[in-house]
Every structure is written in C-alpha cells, then in structure tokens.
Design a protein around this motif. Structure first.
Motif, PDB file in Angstrom:
ATOM      1  N   ALA A   1      -0.123  61.443  67.628  1.00  0.00           N
ATOM      2  CA  ALA A   1       0.806  61.552  66.497  1.00  0.00           C
ATOM      3  C   ALA A   1       0.701  62.956  65.924  1.00  0.00           C
ATOM      4  O   ALA A   1      -0.405  63.456  65.702  1.00  0.00           O
TER       5      ALA A   1
ATOM      6  N   VAL B   1       7.523  61.300  61.640  1.00  0.00           N
ATOM      7  CA  VAL B   1       6.298  61.261  62.445  1.00  0.00           C
ATOM      8  C   VAL B   1       6.684  61.364  63.910  1.00  0.00           C
ATOM      9  O   VAL B   1       7.556  60.636  64.385  1.00  0.00           O
TER      10      VAL B   1
ATOM     11  N   ILE C   1       5.596  60.892  67.771  1.00  0.00           N
ATOM     12  CA  ILE C   1       4.670  60.209  68.667  1.00  0.00           C
ATOM     13  C   ILE C   1       4.907  60.728  70.081  1.00  0.00           C
ATOM     14  O   ILE C   1       6.025  60.665  70.597  1.00  0.00           O
TER      15      ILE C   1
ATOM     16  N   ALA D   1       0.835  55.959  62.039  1.00  0.00           N
ATOM     17  CA  ALA D   1       0.074  56.415  63.201  1.00  0.00           C
ATOM     18  C   ALA D   1      -0.964  55.381  63.614  1.00  0.00           C
ATOM     19  O   ALA D   1      -1.163  55.124  64.809  1.00  0.00           O
TER      20      ALA D   1
END
Length: 235
Positions: free
Chosen positions: A4, A186, A188, A23
């Motif tokens: 992350a 976020v 990933i 996360a």
C-alpha cells in the motif's frame, strides 16, 4: 507481495487513520508514505508521530523539506506558505528530526523488476513528472532511477500509465485529493506469480468534519476546508 502506498497525507490525521485501516483490511505486506506528510492540514505533529510509531517507511515531499530545513524564506505569502510557517511552529525537535532523517526514495526488488517510489522528480521533489510526456522522456527518468516501475507523487489525483514494459503511477492524495471525489486515496500494488504488477486505487471515506473543525479552530485558510469537503478546488 502486496504493497500500500500513501501520498500527500498533508497533516490530515483522520484521513491517515482511514487509509491505514484500509491497508490493514487489504492484508498488505508493507505500507509506504510518499510525501507530502505535512502542509495544509491541522495535524502535523500527530501525523508524523503516528507514521513514526507504525514504522512506516516515508519519503519527504517539498513541504516536508521546507519545514524540516527552514527553507521558507523571509516573507511568507500564499495559502501553502502561510500554513507551512504555522506547521513549523507546531513541531518539536522530535518531529523535525524525523523529517530530516527521511530517505529521498523507497525501492524494492520484486520478481519482475525494481519498484521505486518518490515525491516529484529524482533531482527535485518540488517538481512534478509530466505524465503526458513522450515515452522517451519518461524512460529517461526511469533510466536514472534504474527502475521498471515508478511511483511519483505530486498531482493529488490517482493516475497510471503504461510506458514500455513498465508503469508510471501517481497514488493520488490521502489528505487533500483533487480527483473530484472526497475521501482518502490509497494505492494497492500486488505482484502476481508471473511478475506482473497489478494496480488498484481505493477511495476511502473518512470523517472530514473533524478536520474542518480543527482547521477552523486553528484559523487556517478556509479554502483548505473547501477542498477537503469537495475533493477538488471550488469553482
């Protein structure tokens, strides 16, 4: 390997908390934070202490470096600069030392190649990579970094582009997203068994009412609260 990457936290503690929770839910192996950690938001001390406590590898952005090394000049003008001046007054020696100790980039060797994350450009954290530049120019930057995949924060908008057999990626912003939808961005990243890097962008909701309250309490510029509420500049 699942990673992350958080960028542009900008001293927004509720957004950081929401991003870290997301996360954890993704069961990532590592979390990186790719500047700007401070600037704009009302929680610089709390954000830096939380990142330090979690042991999260961090990269400094231009705001972090300006605060850490008092690179703000004699006269402060504009919203960003006035908040940086306020931010420097909120930090103790502990937080300033944390900022000064940060490495300029993070990298990891994966099965398919090297992944490198930084803020801005290799020689200038205040500059932004032109993600629309021709392939040759971007590959030149990749060559300097000796990387296959590059994460470059700075635009506050989630973005990725395939360049040759690599990728150029901007994680967006945890604390001050400009993509038109409020929430914490976020990134990933996950490498599959064939060495390919898969990308997912999350938009994580959080209680931005608390951030707006704290911005008001500290009498920080109201435009920041509007950007957080809207997920973009008003107008």
């Amino acid at each position: 390997m699942r990673l992350a990457i958080l960028a542009e936290i900008h001293a927004n503690l509720p957004a950081l908390e929401a991003a870290l929770q997301a996360a954890r839910h993704e069961s990532v192996d590592q979390v990186w934070a790719v500047g700007d950690l401070v600037g704009y938001g009302p929680h610089p001390r709390q954000v830096l202490r939380r990142l330090d406590k979690e042991g999260i590898p961090c990269v400094p952005g231009s705001a972090d470096l300006k605060v850490a090394f008092a690179m703000m000049g004699m006269q402060r003008e504009g919203v960003a600069d006035s908040i940086l001046a306020w931010t420097s007054e909120q930090l103790s020696k502990r937080e300033l030392q944390f900022l000064r100790s940060l490495r300029p980039r993070q990298r990891i060797e994966l099965k398919g190649g090297r992944l490198t994350a930084l803020h801005g450009l290799p020689d200038d954290p205040e500059a932004k990579l032109d993600t629309e530049a021709n392939v040759r120019d971007i590959l030149e930057v990749f060559g300097k970094l000796r990387t296959r995949w590059g994460v470059f924060a700075g635009r506050h908008i989630p973005f990725y582009r395939r360049v040759g057999d690599g990728l150029v990626i901007d994680p967006g912003s945890v604390g001050l997203t400009l993509g038109g939808e409020p929430g914490a961005d976020v990134l990933i990243l996950e490498e599959d068994l064939e060495g390919r890097l898969n990308i997912r962008f999350l938009k994580v909701p959080y209680d931005f009412g608390q951030v707006i309250f704290d911005l008001t309490a500290w009498e920080l510029p109201p435009i920041v609260a509007e950007v957080i509420r809207l997920g973009r500049y008003p107008g």
